[in-house]
Design a protein around this motif. Structure first.
Motif, PDB file in Angstrom:
ATOM      1  N   ARG A  94       0.824  -1.209   0.000  1.00  0.00           N
ATOM      2  CA  ARG A  94       0.000   0.000   0.000  1.00  0.00           C
ATOM      3  C   ARG A  94       0.854   1.253   0.000  1.00  0.00           C
ATOM      4  NH1 ARG A  94      -3.509   0.076   4.986  1.00  0.00           N
ATOM      5  NH2 ARG A  94      -1.431  -0.005   5.865  1.00  0.00           N
ATOM      6  N   ALA A 111      11.044   5.316   0.349  1.00  0.00           N
ATOM      7  CA  ALA A 111      11.404   6.338  -0.643  1.00  0.00           C
ATOM      8  C   ALA A 111      12.784   6.914  -0.347  1.00  0.00           C
ATOM      9  CB  ALA A 111      10.344   7.440  -0.687  1.00  0.00           C
ATOM     10  N   ARG A 153       0.846   2.775  13.090  1.00  0.00           N
ATOM     11  CA  ARG A 153       0.083   4.002  13.358  1.00  0.00           C
ATOM     12  C   ARG A 153       0.357   4.572  14.739  1.00  0.00           C
ATOM     13  NH1 ARG A 153      -5.645   4.481  10.287  1.00  0.00           N
ATOM     14  NH2 ARG A 153      -4.968   3.551   8.335  1.00  0.00           N
TER      15      ARG A 153
ATOM     16  N   ASP B 153       2.999  11.416   9.920  1.00  0.00           N
ATOM     17  CA  ASP B 153       2.600  10.675   8.725  1.00  0.00           C
ATOM     18  C   ASP B 153       1.505  11.432   7.979  1.00  0.00           C
ATOM     19  OD1 ASP B 153       0.464  10.222  10.452  1.00  0.00           O
ATOM     20  OD2 ASP B 153       1.155   8.220  10.994  1.00  0.00           O
ATOM     21  N   THR B 165      -7.653   5.188   4.157  1.00  0.00           N
ATOM     22  CA  THR B 165      -7.247   3.937   3.510  1.00  0.00           C
ATOM     23  C   THR B 165      -5.826   3.544   3.860  1.00  0.00           C
ATOM     24  OG1 THR B 165      -6.611   5.164   1.536  1.00  0.00           O
ATOM     25  CG2 THR B 165      -8.821   4.206   1.573  1.00  0.00           C
ATOM     26  N   LYS B 166      -4.983   4.527   4.119  1.00  0.00           N
ATOM     27  CA  LYS B 166      -3.619   4.197   4.521  1.00  0.00           C
ATOM     28  C   LYS B 166      -2.933   5.420   5.086  1.00  0.00           C
ATOM     29  CE  LYS B 166      -2.134   4.369  -0.313  1.00  0.00           C
ATOM     30  NZ  LYS B 166      -1.373   3.685  -1.341  1.00  0.00           N
ATOM     31  N   ARG B 167      -1.804   5.144   5.735  1.00  0.00           N
ATOM     32  CA  ARG B 167      -0.941   6.212   6.244  1.00  0.00           C
ATOM     33  C   ARG B 167       0.395   6.128   5.530  1.00  0.00           C
ATOM     34  NH1 ARG B 167      -1.882   7.214  12.027  1.00  0.00           N
ATOM     35  NH2 ARG B 167      -4.142   7.493  12.120  1.00  0.00           N
ATOM     36  N   LEU B 168       0.848   7.248   5.055  1.00  0.00           N
ATOM     37  CA  LEU B 168       2.153   7.290   4.411  1.00  0.00           C
ATOM     38  C   LEU B 168       3.169   7.869   5.390  1.00  0.00           C
ATOM     39  CD1 LEU B 168       1.017   8.685   0.943  1.00  0.00           C
ATOM     40  CD2 LEU B 168       1.374   6.292   1.607  1.00  0.00           C
ATOM     41  N   LEU B 169       4.330   7.247   5.449  1.00  0.00           N
ATOM     42  CA  LEU B 169       5.370   7.720   6.350  1.00  0.00           C
ATOM     43  C   LEU B 169       5.869   9.076   5.863  1.00  0.00           C
ATOM     44  CD1 LEU B 169       7.344   6.987   8.730  1.00  0.00           C
ATOM     45  CD2 LEU B 169       8.916   6.235   6.955  1.00  0.00           C
ATOM     46  N   ALA B 170       5.791  10.061   6.756  1.00  0.00           N
ATOM     47  CA  ALA B 170       6.335  11.385   6.427  1.00  0.00           C
ATOM     48  C   ALA B 170       7.516  11.635   7.362  1.00  0.00           C
ATOM     49  CB  ALA B 170       5.253  12.445   6.595  1.00  0.00           C
ATOM     50  N   MET B 215       1.544   7.093  -3.093  1.00  0.00           N
ATOM     51  CA  MET B 215       2.750   6.631  -2.400  1.00  0.00           C
ATOM     52  C   MET B 215       3.777   7.752  -2.338  1.00  0.00           C
ATOM     53  SD  MET B 215       3.671   2.879  -3.846  1.00  0.00           S
ATOM     54  CE  MET B 215       2.605   1.475  -3.599  1.00  0.00           C
ATOM     55  N   VAL B 216       4.621   7.657  -1.323  1.00  0.00           N
ATOM     56  CA  VAL B 216       5.767   8.565  -1.264  1.00  0.00           C
ATOM     57  C   VAL B 216       6.781   8.077  -2.291  1.00  0.00           C
ATOM     58  CG1 VAL B 216       7.662   9.445   0.155  1.00  0.00           C
ATOM     59  CG2 VAL B 216       5.403   9.070   1.165  1.00  0.00           C
ATOM     60  N   VAL B 217       7.195   8.965  -3.176  1.00  0.00           N
ATOM     61  CA  VAL B 217       8.129   8.552  -4.224  1.00  0.00           C
ATOM     62  C   VAL B 217       9.496   9.211  -4.074  1.00  0.00           C
ATOM     63  CG1 VAL B 217       6.381   7.937  -5.925  1.00  0.00           C
ATOM     64  CG2 VAL B 217       7.162  10.314  -5.772  1.00  0.00           C
ATOM     65  N   GLU B 218       9.567  10.234  -3.242  1.00  0.00           N
ATOM     66  CA  GLU B 218      10.864  10.891  -3.073  1.00  0.00           C
ATOM     67  C   GLU B 218      10.876  11.635  -1.741  1.00  0.00           C
ATOM     68  OE1 GLU B 218      11.716  13.877  -6.011  1.00  0.00           O
ATOM     69  OE2 GLU B 218      13.780  14.161  -5.325  1.00  0.00           O
ATOM     70  N   ARG B 219      12.061  11.749  -1.178  1.00  0.00           N
ATOM     71  CA  ARG B 219      12.241  12.584   0.016  1.00  0.00           C
ATOM     72  C   ARG B 219      13.439  13.486  -0.265  1.00  0.00           C
ATOM     73  NH1 ARG B 219       9.189  10.060   4.049  1.00  0.00           N
ATOM     74  NH2 ARG B 219       8.647   7.927   3.475  1.00  0.00           N
TER      75      ARG B 219
END
Lengths: 374, 630
Positions: A94, A111, A153, B153, B165-170, B215-219
C-alpha cells in the motif's frame, strides 16, 4: 495385453503433457562479478521492476540494469541499514515501504529514507530478524527471541513469546501474515497460528514429537524444525528440515523426498501461489509442485550441468533438456515477477525468464493472473 | 484626643489591612496561572491562522484556531457573514475541486470537518492521525491527504467511504502540504527535524507523494533544516518554495550577531532551480524570524513570505532570485548579504502573521495576523497594507494575549533574530539539543523541554538552576539568549502568565474513559513496583515513583541518577515532569536517548535511574506503553 498397452500409452501421454505444462525458464545469474553485493543471497523480493536481494554483505537493489548496495554506515550524515546481513524482506504494497530483517535489527526503507529499529532503541524483541511480514498497519517479525508486532500508526510494539503464547521454543524463523491469520514457523517449535479476530494463539506440532521418524504421516505437521510458512487461499504450507506439510484447516498432507517430487527434505523456504501450487527452496534445488506434477531446477548434483526434472502423478521422472540453471542448488528463497521467477541461492541470485513452449502453458507463476483467469 | 486616638486606630487598621492585602496579592502573583483561576479569565480570541477563497472570489474562509471555528468574510464589505463551529484547534483548510466542500483539520480532535460550502454546515467528520494540520484534496476530488504533526505521517482518506485507507510515512512533525498545479504530486513539509544521531546536524525532508499511486516517491533532504513550514508551487509547476528555519544548535550560543543562532531561509526546488537550493532571507544586521506562510504570484514575479516572529511580510523578486541562484554554484544560504540581491520589500503587518492568500489576479495579498484577530490586505502593486479586516474577536488585549505576543515575537532579541517561539515552535519543542551555556564548547548540552502545563514543575532548567518561571523567562532568556532589550516587569509577568497557561495537548494513548489497556496496566505495575523481581525491596530512592511523583510526575527535586555526562558540569539533574512524555523525544537532559527505550537499554547500565535491568523486554515495552499514557 491390449489393456496394458493402452495404459502404458496413457502414462506416456500424461508424462509428456506434464512436461509441457511445467514452467520452463532461461536462467540469468547474478553474482558479485556483475554487481550483486554478495553471492550468499538469503532472500529476494520483487517490487515491480525493482529487485531487492538480501545478502550476507548488504541489501542489493537491482534497478535499470544496475545494482546498488545498502549497508550500515559509520557516518551519521549518511543513511545505512541496521546490519549488513539481510535475512528477510517484506513489501508494504500500500505504501511502497520495504522492511528488511537483518542480523542487527529491522530496517525500513521508505522512498530512500532508512529507519532502523533495534532491541535497544525500540520495542523489537531481538535484533536477529529472521522473518518479516506486513499485514495492514502491522509489521510482524520473527526473531531469535520470539515474535514482535509493530503497529505503524501508534508505534506500539507487542511481543509474543513463551509467556503469552504456546511458543515453547522462541526461535521464530519465518512469518506469513494474512487478513485472518498470521502463521509463524518456529524453529524447533512447529507452527504457531494467530487468529486476527480473536487475538488467540494456537500451535501445531509434529504428532511424532521432535524426531526424524515419520510415524504418523498426514496426521499433523511433518516436523518440529520448521523454517518457513506460506498461507494463501486459506491453505497453510510449511517447510521444515525434514519435509513439507500442507494443511487445509482440517487435513494435513505431508511431502517427503521418498514419496513426492521434492529433491530433498531439507527446506529453506516454501512459497505458495494458491491452494495447490507451491515452490520449494531446498538444499538440492528449486522445486515446483502444481498439485499433481513436480519439476526441479538446478545444476545437476553430480555434473553441475543445467538440469530440469519433471515428475508426473505416477512418479515417472523425466529429464528436460535445458541450457541454463539457477546459480546453485542450495536455494534459500524465491519471489515472482509476472511469469518470471527470482531465486536466492547460496552462490548468487538467479532470474528465471519464463520460456513459452509451442503448446501454451498455464499461467503458473503469478497469483494475480491466476485469479484474473478465474 | 479621642479623635486622634480613633484616627490612629483607623490608620493602624488600614495599614494592617493593607499589609495583609499586599501579602495576599504577592502570594497570588507568585502562583502559577492555573492556581489563579479565580483572578484570571481568558478572553476567547480567534487567532486566525489559515485562509481560503470561495469559488466566486466573493468570500473567504478563515480558520480561527482559538475559537474552534471558521469565519466567513464577505470581501466586498469586509464583514464576517457566518461562523461555522468545527473541531478543537483547527489548523488547516482545503477546498474540493468543485468548491462545494470545505475541509478543515482539527488538530486536537484528530479529525477533518467537512463543511458544505452552500449551507455552511459541517456535514461529515473524518478521522485522521495524531494532530492533523495541512490538508489538500486531489484533482479528482476523491481523496484528501492530511499531514499529521504528532504521528509524523500523512493520512490518505477516501472521500466516498469516509475511511482512511492508509498512512504514508512522512517526516517528524508533518504539517503543511501543497499540490502541484498538474495535480500529480503533493509536497509535504515538517516543523521538526527527523530523528538523527546525537549531536548530528538536523535534517528535515520535503516528502513527495505521487497522487496516482498514493505513495511517497521521493524525500528531498533539507540539510541543516530543523523546521519547515508552508510550501507553495508556482502556477507553471516549475518553482517550489518552502519556508524554513536553520538552527545553529551544534555550536555554543556564544553570541547572537551574524545569524549565530538561527538562519531564516527558503528552500527552492523544481525545474527552475534543478535540485534543492537554500537561500537566506535575513540581512547582515537584521533578521526576519520564523518564515512561515508562503505564496507565489500567479505570474511567478514575486514570492510573498510571512515572517511570524518579525511581524512582517517579505517580498522577493523571483527573476532576480533565479538569476542569483543560477550565478552562484556554491551554497550561499549563510551569506546574509545575498538577500539584498532579491528582496524587494519588507511590509510591516500585525502580530504573528501566519497564513497568506493571494487573490486569483495576484493583486491582493491577505495575511492572517494570528494574534490580532484580523486580516491584513496588501496591495501587491505597491507592497503596502491598504486595509485590515476585523474578524470580530475580543477588543480587550488581556495579560495572556500580551504574553503570547511576547512569546511569539523576535522583537526583543538582538537585531530581532529570534524569540521564544523559535525553539518552542507553536509553543511546543523543536526536537533539538542546544549548547547554551557560556562555559566552553560542548559543555552542558541541553534538550528542549515541553512547555505543557508547567505549573507545579518548578524549578526549571536542566539542573533546576532557575527556581521559578520569572527567573527562567527573565534574566535567563532576555539577557543570556536575547542579548538585547530586557522585558519590563509587566511584560515579564504577562509572558510568565502565558507560558503557565499552556495546557496539555490531548494524550492519544489514553482511552477516553481513563482505563488502561492491558499492556499499560502491566506497565503501571512496573512503574509503581517497590521490589525487584527477586522479591528484594528496591531502595526507595531508586523507585520510579519516588522522583516521578505527584500530578506531574516530578518531585521537583534534583538528583544524580547516573545519566550525567562527562561534559556536564554536574551530574545532578532536575527531575523532569512526564506528562505527554511520548511527544517530546529525544530524552534525558541532553537528548542523548533517542527513544524512551534507550533511557534504560543504553543509559541505565547500573540501575541508577530506576531498576530496569531485571526486566524482560516485554516488561520494558509495557513500562513504555504506560509512560506514553501519562
Amino acid at each position: 495385453m491390449k489393456h496394458r498397452l493402452w495404459f502404458t500409452a496413457l502414462l506416456i501421454t500424461a508424462s509428456l503433457a506434464a512436461a509441457q505444462d511445467m514452467p520452463l525458464f532461461r536462467w540469468e545469474n547474478f553474482t558479485t562479478a556483475n554487481g550483486l553485493p554478495d553471492n550468499h543471497v538469503f532472500c529476494v523480493l520483487v517490487d515491480g521492476k525493482r529487485i531487492w536481494a538480501g545478502t550476507e554483505n548488504g541489501l542489493g537493489l537491482y534497478e535499470d540494469g544496475t545494482w546498488k548496495a545498502f549497508r550500515p554506515v559509520a557516518n551519521p550524515a549518511q543513511q545505512g541499514i541496521a546490519h549488513q546481513a539481510v535475512l528477510s524482506l517484506a513489501l508494504d504494497k500500500r505504501t511502497g515501504d520495504l522492511w528488511a530483517g537483518t542480523m542487527g535489527g529491522l530496517s525500513r526503507i521508505s522512498a530512500g529514507r532508512i529507519d532502523n529499529f533495534t532491541q535497544l532503541n525500540s520495542g523489537l524483541s531481538n535484533d536477529i530478524v529472521y522473518g518479516v511480514g506486513v499485514q495492514g498497519d502491522f509489521v510482524w517479525t520473527a526473531t531469535a527471541a520470539g515474535a514482535s508486532r509493530l503497529n505503524t500508526r501508534t508505534g506500539q510494539w507487542s511481543l509474543f513469546n513463551e509467556r503469552n503464547t504456546p511458543m515453547y521454543e522462541i526461535w521464530t524463523y519465518a512469518v506469513s501474515p494474512a487478513e485472518d491469520k498470521v502463521y509463524y514457523a518456529v524453529w524447533g517449535g512447529g507452527v504457531l497460528e494467530y487468529d486476527v479476530k480473536t487475538g488467540l494463539w494456537k500451535d501445531y506440532n509434529d504428532p511424532d514429537g521432535e524426531t526424524e521418524l515419520v510415524l504418523m504421516k498426514d496426521q499433523g505437521l511433518i516436523h518440529e524444525i520448521t523454517t518457513s510458512v506460506s498461507y494463501v487461499d486459506k491453505i497453510l504450507w510449511v517447510a521444515t528440515y525434514f519435509g513439507a506439510s500442507r494443511y487445509d484447516g482440517r487435513y494435513w498432507h505431508n511431502f517427503l523426498q521418498k514419496d513426492s517430487g521434492l529433491p530433498g527434505n531439507f527446506l529453506n523456504q516454501i512459497k505458495a501461489i494458491d491452494a495447490n501450487r507451491v515452490w520449494f527452496s531446498t538444499d538440492k534445488g528449486l522445486a515446483y509442485y502444481d498439485g499433481t506434477n513436480w519439476s526441479v531446477y538446478r545444476p545437476a548434483l553430480d555434473t553441475h550441468r543445467p538440469e530440469m526434472l519433471v515428475r508426473d502423478a505416477a512418479g515417472t521422472v523425466k529429464k528436460i533438456a535445458v541450457q541454463s540453471a539457477p546459480a546453485h542448488n542450495y536455494i534459500l528463497g524465491v519471489d515472482f515477477q509476472g511469469d518470471d521467477i527470482w531465486v536466492a541461492t547460496a552462490k548468487g541470485l538467479s532470474h528465471g525468464i519464463r520460456q513459452k513452449s509451442s503448446i501454451e502453458t498455464a499461467q503458473v507463476l503469478s497469483t494475480h493472473k491466476a485469479i484474473k483467469k478465474k | 484626643m479621642p479623635a486622634l486616638i480613633t484616627c490612629r486606630a483607623d490608620l493602624w487598621l488600614i495599614a494592617r489591612v493593607a499589609s495583609i492585602l499586599a501579602v495576599v496579592l504577592l502570594a497570588i502573583a507568585a502562583q502559577p496561572v492555573d492556581r489563579q483561576s479565580g483572578s484570571l479569565t481568558r478572553e476567547r480570541y480567534l487567532s486566525p491562522i489559515e485562509m481560503a477563497l470561495s469559488a466566486d472570489g466573493r468570500q473567504f474562509y478563515v480558520v480561527c484556531q482559538d475559537s474552534d471555528e471558521v469565519r466567513v468574510v464577505d470581501l466586498a464589505s469586509g464583514k464576517v457573514v457566518a461562523r461555522v463551529p468545527v473541531g478543537h484547534v483547527p489548523r488547516g483548510i482545503a477546498l474540493s475541486p468543485d468548491n462545494r466542500q470545505i475541509y478543515i483539520t482539527n488538530a486536537w480532535s484528530d479529525t477533518v470537518s467537512v463543511i458544505d460550502a452552500a449551507t455552511l454546515k459541517v456535514v461529515q467528520t473524518l478521522p485522521t492521525g495524531f494532530e492533523p494540520a495541512g490538508i489538500v484534496v486531489d484533482r479528482s476530488g476523491k481523496t484528501v491527504y492530511v499531514a499529521n504533526r504528532l504521528s509524523g505521517d500523512i493520512s490518505v482518506i477516501d472521500l466516498k467511504t469516509g475511511q482512511e485507507t492508509k498512512r504514508l510515512l512522512a517526516g517528524r512533525g508533518a504539517s503543511y502540504l501543497a499540490l502541484s498545479p498538474d495535480g500529480k504530486l503533493i509536497f509535504a513539509t515538517h516543523i521538526y527535524p527527523n530523528p538523527g544521531t546525537f549531536r548530528s546536524q538536523p535534517n528535515s525532508e520535503l516528502t513527495v507523494i505521487d497522487t496516482a499511486r498514493q505513495m511517497v516517491v521521493e524525500r528531498k533532504l533539507l540539510h541543516n533544516v530543523a523546521g519547515a513550514f508552508h510550501v507553495a508551487m508556482s502556477a507553471d509547476g516549475r518553482l517550489g518554495v518552502a519556508a524554513q528555519l536553520r538552527p545553529k544548535n551544534l555550536i555554543p550560543l556564544a553570541h547572537v550577531e551574524h545569524g549565530w543562532a538561527f538562519g531564516d531561509s527558503l528552500t527552492l526546488f523544481g525545474p527552475d532551480v534543478g535540485g534543492t537550493v537554500q537561500i537566506p532571507i535575513d540581512e547582515l544586521d537584521r533578521y526576519y524570524a520564523l518564515p512561515w506562510g508562503v505564496a507565489i504570484a500567479p505570474d511567478k514575479s514575486k514570492i510573498f513570505l510571512t515572517t511570524a516572529g518579525s511581524e512582517s511580510v517579505t517580498v522577493i523578486d523571483v527573476p532576480r532570485l533565479l538569476k542569483v541562484v543560477r550565478s552562484r554554484p556554491h551554497p550561499f544560504v549563510n551569506d546574509l548579504s545575498a538577500s539584498a540581491d532579491y528582496v524587494l520589500a519588507r511590509i510591516p503587518v500585525g502580530h504573528n502573521p501566519r497564513g497568506v492568500l493571494l487573490s486569483p489576479d495576484g493583486k491582493r495579498l491577505y495575511v492572517a495576523n494570528r494574534l490580532d484577530d484580523n486580516i491584513a490586505i496588501i496591495d501587491t502593486g505597491n507592497n503596502k497594507v491598504i486595509s485590515t479586516i476585523d474578524l470580530g474577536g475580543p477588543k480587550n488585549v488581556d495579560a495572556l494575549r500580551r504574553g503570547e505576543r511576547i512569546f511569539f515575537t523576535a522583537g526583543y532579541a538582538f537585531q530581532g533574530q529570534f524569540g521564544c517561539a523559535n525553539c518552542h515552535l507553536d509553543s511546543t519543542i523543536d526536537g533539538l539539543q542546544w549548547d547554551l551555556e557560556p562555559d566552553g564548547f560542548g559543555k552542558d548540552i541541553v534538550d528542549n523541554r515541553s512547555l505543557e502545563n508547567l505549573a507545579g514543575t518548578e524549578p526549571f532548567k536542566w539542573n533546576g538552576g532557575n527556581p521559578d518561571m520569572p527567573t527562567e523567562c527573565g534574566p535567563r532568556t532576555e539577557k543570556f539568549f536575547f542579548r538585547s532589550q530586557s522585558f519590563n516587569q509587566q511584560q515579564l509577568t504577562d509572558l510568565v502568565a502565558f507560558v503557565y497557561s499552556l495546557p496539555y495537548r490531548p494524550n492519544r494513548y489514553r482511552l477516553l474513559n481513563g482505563e488502561l489497556m492491558p499492556a499499560q496496566r502491566r506497565g503501571k505495575a512496573v512503574f509503581e513496583r517497590t521490589k525487584y523481581k527477586s522479591g528484594k525491596p528496591i531502595p526507595e530512592a531508586n523507585q520510579c515513583t519516588t522522583c516521578h511523583s505527584g500530578p506531574k510526575y516530578t518531585n521537583q527535586q534534583q538528583v544524580n541518577v547516573g545519566t550525567g555526562k562527562l561534559t556536564d558540569r554536574s551530574p545532578v539533574i532536575d527531575v523532569p515532569q512526564l506528562s505527554n512524555v511520548a511527544y517530546s523525544a529525544p530524552y534525558l537532559h541532553d537528548g542523548s536517548a533517542r527513544s524512551l527505550e534507550e533511557i534504560w537499554t543504553v543509559f541505565n547500565p547500573k540501575d541508577t535511574h530506576g531498576v530496569s535491568n531485571d526486566l524482560t523486554k516485554d516488561e520494558l515495552n509495557d513500562l513504555i506503553e504506560y509512560l506514553k499514557t501519562l
